[in-house]
Motif scaffolding. Sequence first.
Motif, PDB file in Angstrom:
ATOM      1  N   LEU A 104       0.852  -1.198   0.000  1.00  0.00           N
ATOM      2  CA  LEU A 104       0.000   0.000   0.000  1.00  0.00           C
ATOM      3  C   LEU A 104       0.883   1.241   0.000  1.00  0.00           C
ATOM      4  O   LEU A 104       1.728   1.391   0.884  1.00  0.00           O
ATOM      5  N   PRO A 105       0.705   2.142  -0.963  1.00  0.00           N
ATOM      6  CA  PRO A 105       1.469   3.400  -0.933  1.00  0.00           C
ATOM      7  C   PRO A 105       0.995   4.297   0.200  1.00  0.00           C
ATOM      8  O   PRO A 105      -0.047   4.079   0.812  1.00  0.00           O
ATOM      9  N   ALA A 106       1.800   5.322   0.450  1.00  0.00           N
ATOM     10  CA  ALA A 106       1.497   6.223   1.569  1.00  0.00           C
ATOM     11  C   ALA A 106       0.163   6.938   1.362  1.00  0.00           C
ATOM     12  O   ALA A 106      -0.579   7.178   2.321  1.00  0.00           O
ATOM     13  N   SER A 107      -0.163   7.302   0.104  1.00  0.00           N
ATOM     14  CA  SER A 107      -1.425   8.003  -0.146  1.00  0.00           C
ATOM     15  C   SER A 107      -2.624   7.118   0.178  1.00  0.00           C
ATOM     16  O   SER A 107      -3.621   7.586   0.746  1.00  0.00           O
ATOM     17  N   ASP A 108      -2.551   5.822  -0.145  1.00  0.00           N
ATOM     18  CA  ASP A 108      -3.652   4.915   0.177  1.00  0.00           C
ATOM     19  C   ASP A 108      -3.773   4.722   1.687  1.00  0.00           C
ATOM     20  O   ASP A 108      -4.886   4.610   2.223  1.00  0.00           O
ATOM     21  N   ILE A 109      -2.626   4.691   2.368  1.00  0.00           N
ATOM     22  CA  ILE A 109      -2.669   4.560   3.832  1.00  0.00           C
ATOM     23  C   ILE A 109      -3.353   5.768   4.454  1.00  0.00           C
ATOM     24  O   ILE A 109      -4.205   5.637   5.350  1.00  0.00           O
ATOM     25  N   ARG A 110      -2.998   6.970   3.964  1.00  0.00           N
ATOM     26  CA  ARG A 110      -3.639   8.172   4.495  1.00  0.00           C
ATOM     27  C   ARG A 110      -5.137   8.171   4.198  1.00  0.00           C
ATOM     28  O   ARG A 110      -5.947   8.590   5.038  1.00  0.00           O
ATOM     29  N   LEU A 111      -5.516   7.709   3.004  1.00  0.00           N
ATOM     30  CA  LEU A 111      -6.934   7.658   2.654  1.00  0.00           C
ATOM     31  C   LEU A 111      -7.675   6.681   3.557  1.00  0.00           C
ATOM     32  O   LEU A 111      -8.779   6.981   4.041  1.00  0.00           O
ATOM     33  N   LEU A 112      -7.081   5.516   3.817  1.00  0.00           N
ATOM     34  CA  LEU A 112      -7.725   4.538   4.697  1.00  0.00           C
ATOM     35  C   LEU A 112      -7.809   5.068   6.125  1.00  0.00           C
ATOM     36  O   LEU A 112      -8.800   4.825   6.826  1.00  0.00           O
ATOM     37  N   GLU A 113      -6.779   5.791   6.577  1.00  0.00           N
ATOM     38  CA  GLU A 113      -6.859   6.417   7.891  1.00  0.00           C
ATOM     39  C   GLU A 113      -8.021   7.404   7.945  1.00  0.00           C
ATOM     40  O   GLU A 113      -8.775   7.450   8.933  1.00  0.00           O
ATOM     41  N   THR A 114      -8.168   8.202   6.879  1.00  0.00           N
ATOM     42  CA  THR A 114      -9.272   9.164   6.835  1.00  0.00           C
ATOM     43  C   THR A 114     -10.621   8.447   6.824  1.00  0.00           C
ATOM     44  O   THR A 114     -11.580   8.889   7.480  1.00  0.00           O
ATOM     45  N   PHE A 115     -10.701   7.341   6.082  1.00  0.00           N
ATOM     46  CA  PHE A 115     -11.936   6.548   6.088  1.00  0.00           C
ATOM     47  C   PHE A 115     -12.272   6.098   7.509  1.00  0.00           C
ATOM     48  O   PHE A 115     -13.427   6.174   7.949  1.00  0.00           O
ATOM     49  N   GLY A 116     -11.256   5.598   8.220  1.00  0.00           N
ATOM     50  CA  GLY A 116     -11.480   5.154   9.592  1.00  0.00           C
ATOM     51  C   GLY A 116     -11.965   6.282  10.487  1.00  0.00           C
ATOM     52  O   GLY A 116     -12.853   6.090  11.331  1.00  0.00           O
ATOM     53  N   GLN A 117     -11.389   7.473  10.314  1.00  0.00           N
ATOM     54  CA  GLN A 117     -11.827   8.613  11.113  1.00  0.00           C
ATOM     55  C   GLN A 117     -13.260   9.013  10.758  1.00  0.00           C
ATOM     56  O   GLN A 117     -14.056   9.337  11.647  1.00  0.00           O
ATOM     57  N   HIS A 118     -13.603   9.002   9.448  1.00  0.00           N
ATOM     58  CA  HIS A 118     -14.966   9.332   9.038  1.00  0.00           C
ATOM     59  C   HIS A 118     -15.969   8.331   9.616  1.00  0.00           C
ATOM     60  O   HIS A 118     -17.037   8.736  10.113  1.00  0.00           O
ATOM     61  N   LEU A 119     -15.636   7.046   9.543  1.00  0.00           N
ATOM     62  CA  LEU A 119     -16.541   6.043  10.100  1.00  0.00           C
ATOM     63  C   LEU A 119     -16.680   6.222  11.611  1.00  0.00           C
ATOM     64  O   LEU A 119     -17.775   6.097  12.168  1.00  0.00           O
ATOM     65  N   GLY A 120     -15.555   6.540  12.282  1.00  0.00           N
ATOM     66  CA  GLY A 120     -15.619   6.770  13.721  1.00  0.00           C
ATOM     67  C   GLY A 120     -16.516   7.940  14.063  1.00  0.00           C
ATOM     68  O   GLY A 120     -17.342   7.863  14.997  1.00  0.00           O
ATOM     69  N   VAL A 121     -16.370   9.042  13.305  1.00  0.00           N
ATOM     70  CA  VAL A 121     -17.230  10.206  13.558  1.00  0.00           C
ATOM     71  C   VAL A 121     -18.690   9.866  13.286  1.00  0.00           C
ATOM     72  O   VAL A 121     -19.592  10.266  14.046  1.00  0.00           O
ATOM     73  N   ALA A 122     -18.964   9.116  12.196  1.00  0.00           N
ATOM     74  CA  ALA A 122     -20.344   8.754  11.873  1.00  0.00           C
ATOM     75  C   ALA A 122     -20.945   7.866  12.967  1.00  0.00           C
ATOM     76  O   ALA A 122     -22.091   8.075  13.392  1.00  0.00           O
ATOM     77  N   LEU A 123     -20.181   6.863  13.429  1.00  0.00           N
ATOM     78  CA  LEU A 123     -20.688   5.987  14.495  1.00  0.00           C
ATOM     79  C   LEU A 123     -20.871   6.763  15.793  1.00  0.00           C
ATOM     80  O   LEU A 123     -21.860   6.557  16.516  1.00  0.00           O
ATOM     81  N   ASP A 124     -19.929   7.657  16.086  1.00  0.00           N
ATOM     82  CA  ASP A 124     -20.060   8.475  17.287  1.00  0.00           C
ATOM     83  C   ASP A 124     -21.282   9.391  17.185  1.00  0.00           C
ATOM     84  O   ASP A 124     -22.027   9.580  18.162  1.00  0.00           O
ATOM     85  N   HIS A 125     -21.473   9.969  16.002  1.00  0.00           N
ATOM     86  CA  HIS A 125     -22.661  10.818  15.798  1.00  0.00           C
ATOM     87  C   HIS A 125     -23.943  10.002  15.929  1.00  0.00           C
ATOM     88  O   HIS A 125     -24.937  10.467  16.513  1.00  0.00           O
ATOM     89  N   LEU A 126     -23.913   8.777  15.376  1.00  0.00           N
ATOM     90  CA  LEU A 126     -25.084   7.908  15.494  1.00  0.00           C
ATOM     91  C   LEU A 126     -25.376   7.600  16.956  1.00  0.00           C
ATOM     92  O   LEU A 126     -26.532   7.641  17.406  1.00  0.00           O
ATOM     93  N   HIS A 127     -24.309   7.318  17.727  1.00  0.00           N
ATOM     94  CA  HIS A 127     -24.484   7.029  19.149  1.00  0.00           C
ATOM     95  C   HIS A 127     -25.001   8.259  19.898  1.00  0.00           C
ATOM     96  O   HIS A 127     -25.914   8.160  20.727  1.00  0.00           O
TER      97      HIS A 127
END
Length: 650
Positions: free
Chosen positions: A414-437
Amino acid sequence: MEQSFPALPGQAALPGLRHRLSTRIVSLSLGALLIVLAMISGTLWLSWQLEGAGAAINDAGSLRMRANRVAIELARAHAGERHQLDAQITGMDATLARLRQGDPARPLFLPDDPGIRAQLERVSHDWNQRIKPSALADLGVATGEAPAYPAALAAFVDQVNRLVSMIEQENATKTTLLRLSQAGLAAMACMGTVAVIYLLYIWIILPVMRLQDGLQRMAAREFSLRLPVETRDEFGMLADGFNRMAGELEGLYQDLEARVAQKTAELARHNRDLAALYDMAALLNMPNDSEALCRGFLERVMQQFNADGGSVRMIDADHGQLHLVVSAGYSAALEEAEHCMRVDACFCGEAASESVVLIEDLSKGAALSAGRPASDARFGCAREGFPGLAVFRIETQRTVLGTFSLHFRQPLTLPASDIRLLETFGQHLGVALDHLHLSETARQLAVVEERNLVAQGLHDSIAQGLNYLNLQVQVLEDAVSRSDMDETRTIVPLLRCGVEESYQDVRELLLNFRSKLAHGELRQAVEDTVARFRRQSATELALAFNDAQGGPPLQPEQQLQVLFILQEALSNVRKHARAGHASVIVRNGRTFSMVVEDDGEGFDPMEPAADDQAHVGLHIMRERAARLSASLRIVAARGTGTRVELILPR
């Protein structure tokens, strides 16, 4: 001495002095000037020689005249007349001397020819040895004797004629040479002009034309062009510099093309990432439960990165476990094995702050992230045909909620750009789940709060009525047990009235709980509430609704709370005030205000109530006003009625 100037950085050294174009031009000019000066000097010399020879011809020709004048003067002398024989002889001697010595001032000189010099010597010898002595001898001859001078004069004149003829012949030769030199000078001028034009074309015009053509072709991006370097002069240096510049431009252009291609690829990758982020944000903002949200998230991430499998796990902080929420591409055995894992199995026993938990190539049997050891569960993935594994945290700014993993059937890179994108995905999902909660928690709190208000309303109305009915039923039971029919007849109407009042309270509560308002419907709702009060109570009620003061309509939630406060205030008037008249005044301007006033019995706010049930309605109104961030003022006194004023500042 050849000189050269030091070169600047990136420049070639200046050409040597003998190779410079300026040296060639100066040399050509000086050479042409010297040749022209030589030709002109030769022409001037020939002209000077011709002029001197012409004077010599004149003087040589005068020898014949003077010889004849000597004969004339001798004849005068014999006739006894005055004569100038001596002057003529002296003039003859002077002319021969001038011819012999020359006179540069006139100019006068004989041509530098040995034959002419020898002939002059013969003429001089003949004059001095024969002619002159004969003239002097004839001066003393007696009358009647034959003079010797005339007999010798003819031979002398012949000698002088031969001298003049020789000088004229030499002069004619030099005249021919002068004309030839003039013709040669004209021819040389023509040839020199052609030569100069040709050399200037070769040295200057042709190199300039080549440079101009090179610049035009360079402007057309023909960077492979190279100019021939045929000389070592300034133009040769310019051609060499042009070639080096073309080479640098060609390299820069090729490098620019590579950079443009690289930037284009990066831009395409960024656009892809932005599109993926936009699509993910749109998904996470959709109203879904947590499992549907995680499943949609996992499907899009797997599609984005061509993963062969994946899973989303959430942390159970109380038990220190990771529970599998959704998965894809798993076998039943692997899903069962990994349905519940310990937190340290994924986080490798470290409380690291990085978003990337693990990136490893399980085909090599070693983790590629911070040297963490791979667990048995990850080697289980390898045995299932997933040698490539990437695990990322699902997190918010406050805490880590879980992880999501991607599985690949090929070794993972995985290149660095894909790693950063996946990290951002994880943060977005975390915010969405936290908002849902948080949204779920907010809904629960709202329901609890509204239930509390409902309970208070029930306690204030239904509970009191049921308590009253319970007491009356006990009294009725006691009267029946005593067979007291009169008391029984008295209690039954009271029970009927209590049941009817409780029924009306239930209907009023149901109508209040079902109240729903849209934007701008407050006036109609207030009028309906006032009309219902008039039907349920004998108290006269006046309504003044002034919404023409320029105030904007309240939001639906604000309108609903205002309506609940009005309903509660009118309910208190109906149940407790025993008023003859009441009024409702609503003003919507810079601030929103509502006043409910009656002329009933009133109460003392400072007096403790014997039963807290009397103040339940006031508590409900204060709580609703607090939810509006409004101020609620209640003015009451015994026997003077009650005034309830709600003020909502803009």
